[in-house]
Motif scaffolding. Structure first.
Motif, short mmCIF file in Angstrom:
data_model
loop_
_atom_site.label_atom_id
_atom_site.label_comp_id
_atom_site.label_asym_id
_atom_site.label_seq_id
_atom_site.Cartn_x
_atom_site.Cartn_y
_atom_site.Cartn_z
N ASP A 43 8.52 -13.89 -21.96
CA ASP A 43 7.31 -13.70 -21.16
C ASP A 43 7.03 -12.20 -21.05
OD1 ASP A 43 5.23 -13.73 -19.38
OD2 ASP A 43 6.13 -15.22 -18.05
N LYS A 44 6.34 -11.64 -22.05
CA LYS A 44 6.12 -10.20 -22.08
C LYS A 44 5.20 -9.72 -20.97
CE LYS A 44 6.81 -9.85 -27.09
NZ LYS A 44 6.20 -9.42 -28.38
N VAL A 45 4.24 -10.55 -20.61
CA VAL A 45 3.31 -10.14 -19.56
C VAL A 45 4.02 -9.94 -18.24
CG1 VAL A 45 1.27 -10.84 -18.26
CG2 VAL A 45 1.37 -11.25 -20.73
N ARG A 46 4.80 -10.94 -17.85
CA ARG A 46 5.52 -10.82 -16.58
C ARG A 46 6.62 -9.77 -16.67
NH1 ARG A 46 6.07 -16.96 -14.10
NH2 ARG A 46 3.84 -17.25 -13.70
N LEU A 47 7.17 -9.59 -17.85
CA LEU A 47 8.18 -8.54 -18.02
C LEU A 47 7.58 -7.18 -17.73
CD1 LEU A 47 10.98 -7.57 -18.96
CD2 LEU A 47 10.08 -7.54 -21.31
N GLN A 48 6.41 -6.90 -18.30
CA GLN A 48 5.75 -5.63 -18.07
C GLN A 48 5.37 -5.46 -16.60
OE1 GLN A 48 5.37 -3.00 -19.95
NE2 GLN A 48 4.36 -1.96 -18.23
N ALA A 49 4.88 -6.54 -15.99
CA ALA A 49 4.53 -6.45 -14.57
C ALA A 49 5.74 -6.14 -13.72
CB ALA A 49 3.88 -7.76 -14.12
N GLU A 50 6.89 -6.72 -14.05
CA GLU A 50 8.12 -6.47 -13.30
C GLU A 50 8.57 -5.03 -13.48
OE1 GLU A 50 11.54 -7.19 -10.90
OE2 GLU A 50 9.52 -8.02 -11.06
N ILE A 51 8.46 -4.50 -14.72
CA ILE A 51 8.83 -3.10 -14.96
C ILE A 51 7.95 -2.18 -14.13
CG2 ILE A 51 8.80 -1.26 -16.71
CD1 ILE A 51 9.67 -3.35 -18.75
N SER A 52 6.64 -2.44 -14.13
CA SER A 52 5.73 -1.61 -13.34
C SER A 52 6.05 -1.68 -11.86
CB SER A 52 4.28 -2.08 -13.59
OG SER A 52 3.95 -1.96 -14.95
N ARG A 53 6.39 -2.87 -11.38
CA ARG A 53 6.72 -3.01 -9.95
C ARG A 53 7.95 -2.22 -9.60
NH1 ARG A 53 9.68 -5.85 -6.37
NH2 ARG A 53 11.00 -6.63 -8.04
N LEU A 54 8.98 -2.31 -10.41
CA LEU A 54 10.22 -1.59 -10.12
C LEU A 54 10.01 -0.09 -10.22
CD1 LEU A 54 12.80 -3.88 -11.97
CD2 LEU A 54 12.39 -3.70 -9.51
N GLN A 55 9.18 0.37 -11.15
CA GLN A 55 8.90 1.80 -11.24
C GLN A 55 8.19 2.30 -9.99
OE1 GLN A 55 6.80 1.92 -15.00
NE2 GLN A 55 8.52 2.98 -15.98
N ALA A 56 7.31 1.47 -9.44
CA ALA A 56 6.62 1.87 -8.23
C ALA A 56 7.57 1.94 -7.04
CB ALA A 56 5.48 0.89 -7.94
N LEU A 57 8.53 0.99 -6.99
CA LEU A 57 9.48 0.97 -5.88
C LEU A 57 10.56 2.05 -6.02
CD1 LEU A 57 9.96 -2.87 -5.38
CD2 LEU A 57 8.80 -1.31 -3.84
N TYR A 58 10.99 2.27 -7.26
CA TYR A 58 12.10 3.20 -7.52
C TYR A 58 11.66 4.20 -8.58
CZ TYR A 58 14.19 -1.02 -5.56
OH TYR A 58 14.47 -2.12 -4.79
N PRO A 59 11.05 5.31 -8.18
CA PRO A 59 10.51 6.27 -9.16
C PRO A 59 11.57 6.83 -10.12
CG PRO A 59 9.62 6.72 -6.98
CD PRO A 59 10.71 5.71 -6.78
N ASN A 60 12.81 6.91 -9.68
CA ASN A 60 13.85 7.48 -10.53
C ASN A 60 14.50 6.44 -11.43
OD1 ASN A 60 13.51 10.05 -9.41
ND2 ASN A 60 14.86 9.56 -7.69
N TRP A 61 14.03 5.23 -11.32
CA TRP A 61 14.64 4.16 -12.14
C TRP A 61 14.07 4.20 -13.55
CZ3 TRP A 61 12.04 -0.26 -14.09
CH2 TRP A 61 12.87 -1.22 -14.71
N VAL A 62 14.92 4.03 -14.53
CA VAL A 62 14.50 4.04 -15.93
C VAL A 62 14.65 2.63 -16.48
CG1 VAL A 62 14.91 4.98 -18.22
CG2 VAL A 62 15.19 6.44 -16.21
#
Length: 785
Positions: free
Chosen positions: A145-164
């Protein structure tokens, strides 16, 4: 346990606010999410909804303060300028956006500042980052599920700016918690109720286990979205607005369908401006071309013409130089013209009208021609309306096209064709029936009377009787009177009164007809019945007095009323066809004029033997010998049946004997004149040579009749021309002098009018004396008052 629940609740609120952080400026602008100086988002205040973790002592949830704190926490430290900023996709975690997953080598775009810089102490020491739960990443990656995968990455980046983000989400250590994996599967399948039960069951079985905040946050938003969509489908628009107010994270570009539904809910709950704001938010902030175009289409079905122009102004230029909404502009033109049809006062931009005209000409759709026809008819552009209705009927003959064409024809005073056009569709609908009957009333009211075929008269009479339509029944009475068929006229007036006892024009027509038939008892009965209700009926002793008629207003689009014909006076020779004219001199001033049609003098031309008894029955004149047909024609003239006489004279014109043809042409001309058809009379006079005396007599009569017809049509200069031509052939009679005087009066030539009226009044003409009074009323209204 209590502290854990507080932490979970706080995480839910933080995730919700961070999710919509990137859209906040737009939300503040269009949906009232607290701008500076406001203590709470406008949508939330509508329902007085407060987050569950708000302190007990707070009366309102301060979204601005929380948002500032979240931004301060998530902002990268000054010492690490190359740290990736939160991705722009973080504003859209609740609905999938097709995009390729970001990697550590692809930093997200920098978010423009939306609030003031956070306090310096918060920049000095960033709080320690908690452990990042990457189990959802592995789960979505394993499912492809690439769409939800990308959405989850974006969400985590917003919550944790230092997360890679991991280069390979599948390399994330597999979550050994099979129960949690099953819960993610339930979420992925949209089985939210089962997921709630699974979470509750596990908490009962394992008191120390807490569900991931990410899972609960996603579940809350998903359930809110499902409730909103369900309420929208059920047209529970107030509920839609309440759910949207309680879940602002849904009001982003990632949830355009939700925004559409919220906009519709606002409009359906009589808050059109808020609905327009929702569509404006999409067109200002969202970039998906298909969604933007769909937004314009959906808005056009709910918003009025003027608000739509403001939305269309937000379209963006396309890459090829065209406009963004060109693909739907044809349908927009159709919708706007249709709206203009409903509101005659709405001015549609000429570009849309021209566009639809071009479409109607190139594509040839009857529906487009119909739209244009009704649009022009509503604006009294009868010629253009007739053009488009004819085009529509040429493509597809329908009741709507025929009805529109009939209305346009009646408006330009062509009711005979209107009746013919609508006869086929007269029973299609109530509107079609009304249009047909209005056409018949206007047809029977024509002056001079139309020369109608017997089958047309029969079908009109049949419909009028079947539907008990009073206006046309009344017009039948006046039509019969114009042909000097007074017994028939009386029956029609009586029929109209039987259907509508309070119809005063029918009662007036009946009383003057009974007077002419010397039915004094019938006259007295009507006068007693209408005492106190109609002065012109009760004061009928002096039939030469000028009594104003109650004229029916001119036809209106969509509901045409019959035009009241000129109503005759009494006491005139049977050979004359009197007529009453209403003349508008100036606003608020009207004068009623009665001008008698010229009576034909008795000719001394030799005729065949009279057969008075032989013409009392109906006979087909075409079966008679020409000489017998000629005799029958003169007989019919003697008993005032000119329309039948016309047919008899026509049969006599087939005679090989020149004398019979001359007499037949002469008689037919006289019959047409008696029927008020001067043009036909002129044509009939040319069917056979006439001697000089007869030719002069016919020309005098035809000119007089044409003068009356021109006066009736309001063409007063033309009236004077005909009168002048007639005066060169024969001295002007008193009644025609009165007609000349009123022509001058209507042309505001008051000196000439006074001179003519004075000369005619000197002979004792009461009409001329009344004309003098009318001149004084116009020139010296204060003196007369």
């Amino acid at each position: 346990m209590k502290s854990s629940l507080v932490a979970v609740s706080a995480a839910v609120v933080v995730a919700t606010l961070v999710t919509g952080l990137k859209d906040r400026s737009a939300l503040q602008e269009k949906f009232g999410l607290g701008a500076a100086g406001k203590s709470a988002p406008e949508l939330m205040m509508m329902g007085r909804i407060k987050p569950t973790d708000a302190p007990a002592g707070d009366s309102e949830f301060n979204a601005q303060l929380v948002a500032d704190k979240i931004e301060a926490i998530t902002s990268s430290p000054p010492s690490a300028p190359n740290t990736p900023e939160p991705s722009a996709a973080a504003q859209q975690p609740a609905a999938p956006q097709p995009a390729a997953p970001q990697t550590a080598t692809q930093p997200a775009p920098v978010t423009p500042p939306i609030v003031s810089a956070p306090p310096a102490p918060q920049q000095v020491s960033a709080p320690p980052q908690p452990a990042v739960d990457e189990s959802a990443l592995r789960y979505f990656a394993s499912r492809g599920d690439k769409v939800r995968l990308q959405a989850e990455i974006s969400r985590l980046q917003a919550l944790y700016p230092n997360w890679v983000p991991p280069a390979d989400p599948l390399a994330v250590p597999e979550n050994g918690d099979k129960q949690l994996e099953a819960m993610w599967q339930l979420y992925s399948d949209g089985r939210y109720a089962e997921l709630r039960k699974a979470v509750a069951d596990r908490q009962v079985a394992d008191a120390g286990w807490q569900p991931p905040a990410d899972l609960l946050d996603r579940l809350d938003v998903a359930e809110a979205r499902a409730r909103l969509v369900n309420a929208s489908d059920l047209k529970q628009y107030a509920t839609v607005v309440d759910i949207a107010a309680a879940t602002p994270s849904l009001l982003t570009c990632s949830e355009v369908d939700v925004l559409w539904r919220v906009a519709e809910a606002f409009i359906q709950t009589e808050r059109a401006q808020r609905g327009q704001d929702a569509y404006t938010y999409i067109l200002k902030n969202c970039t998906n071309p298909a969604e933007r175009q769909a937004t314009a289409e959906k808005a056009s079905t709910l918003l009025a013409y003027q608000p739509m122009q403001a939305l269309l102004a937000l379209e963006r230029p396309a890459a090829d130089g065209s406009r963004e909404f060109d693909a739907i502009r044809d349908n927009l033109a159709r919708r706007f013209i249709a709206e203009g049809n409903d509101d005659p006062n709405l001015a549609i931009a000429p570009d849309y009208v021209a566009r639809l005209e071009k479409l109607a000409e190139t594509e040839g759709l009857a529906s487009d021609a119909l739209l244009l026809g009704w649009y022009q008819l509503r604006r009294n552009n009868d010629a253009d309306a007739e053009k488009w209705f004819r085009a529509a009927r040429a493509k597809q003959e329908s009741a709507a096209a025929s009805q529109g064409l009939a209305l346009a024809l009646v408006a330009r005073k062509a009711p005979e064709e209107a009746e013919d056009v609508m006869f086929r569709w007269r029973a299609d609908s109530d509107d079609a029936t009304s249009t047909y009957l209005a056409a018949t009333a206007n047809l029977m009211a024509l002056q001079p009377p139309a020369d109608l075929a017997e089958d047309v008269l029969h079908r009109i009479a049949t419909e009028v009787i079947a539907r008990k339509y009073v206006p046309t029944a009344q017009q039948f009475g006046w039509y019969a009177r114009s042909l000097n068929q007074f017994q028939t006229a009386a029956r029609w007036f009586e029929t109209a009164l039987a259907w509508k006892p309070d119809d005063e024009p029918s009662a007036y027509g009946l009383v003057i007809t009974r007077e002419q038939l010397s039915d004094r008892k019938g006259v007295l009965d009507l006068q007693r019945a209408w005492a106190g209700r109609s002065s012109r009926i009760t004061n009928l002793e002096d039939t030469s007095s000028l009594m104003p008629n109650a004229l029916t207003p001119p036809p209106a689009k969509g509901g045409l009323a019959a035009q009241q014909p000129a109503q005759p006076t009494q006491g005139l020779p049977a050979g004359q066809l009197p007529a009453e004219r209403r003349i508008t001199l100036q606003p608020g001033a009207e004068v009623v004029v009665r001008a008698a049609r010229p009576a034909m003098e008795t000719m001394t031309a030799p005729r065949g033997p009279r057969q008075t008894r032989g013409c009392s029955t109906t006979v087909d004149a075409g079966q008679l010998k020409p000489a017998d047909a000629l005799s029958r024609g003169w007989c019919l003239m003697d008993i005032n049946r000119p329309m039948e006489a016309i047919s008899a004279f026509e049969a006599a014109l087939q005679s090989p004997v020149r004398k019979i043809r001359e007499d037949a042409a002469y008689g037919q001309s006289l019959a047409y004149l008696r029927a008020g058809l001067s043009t036909n009379a002129a044509v009939a006079a040319t069917k056979a040579p006439q001697n000089r005396q007869r030719a002069a007599e016919l020309q005098v009569a035809i000119l007089a009749d044409r003068a009356l017809a021109a006066f009736d049509a309001g063409r007063y200069r033309e009236t004077l021309i005909y009168l002048d031509q007639r005066a060169q052939l024969q001295q002007e009679r008193i009644d025609l002098m009165v007609l000349r005087g009123y022509s001058y009066l209507n042309l505001k030539m008051y000196g000439d009018a006074t001179r003519i009226f004075e000369a005619a009044a000197a002979t004792g003409s009461r009409d001329a004396a009344r004309g003098l009074a009318d001149v004084r009323n116009v020139t010296h209204p204060d003196t007369n008052n």
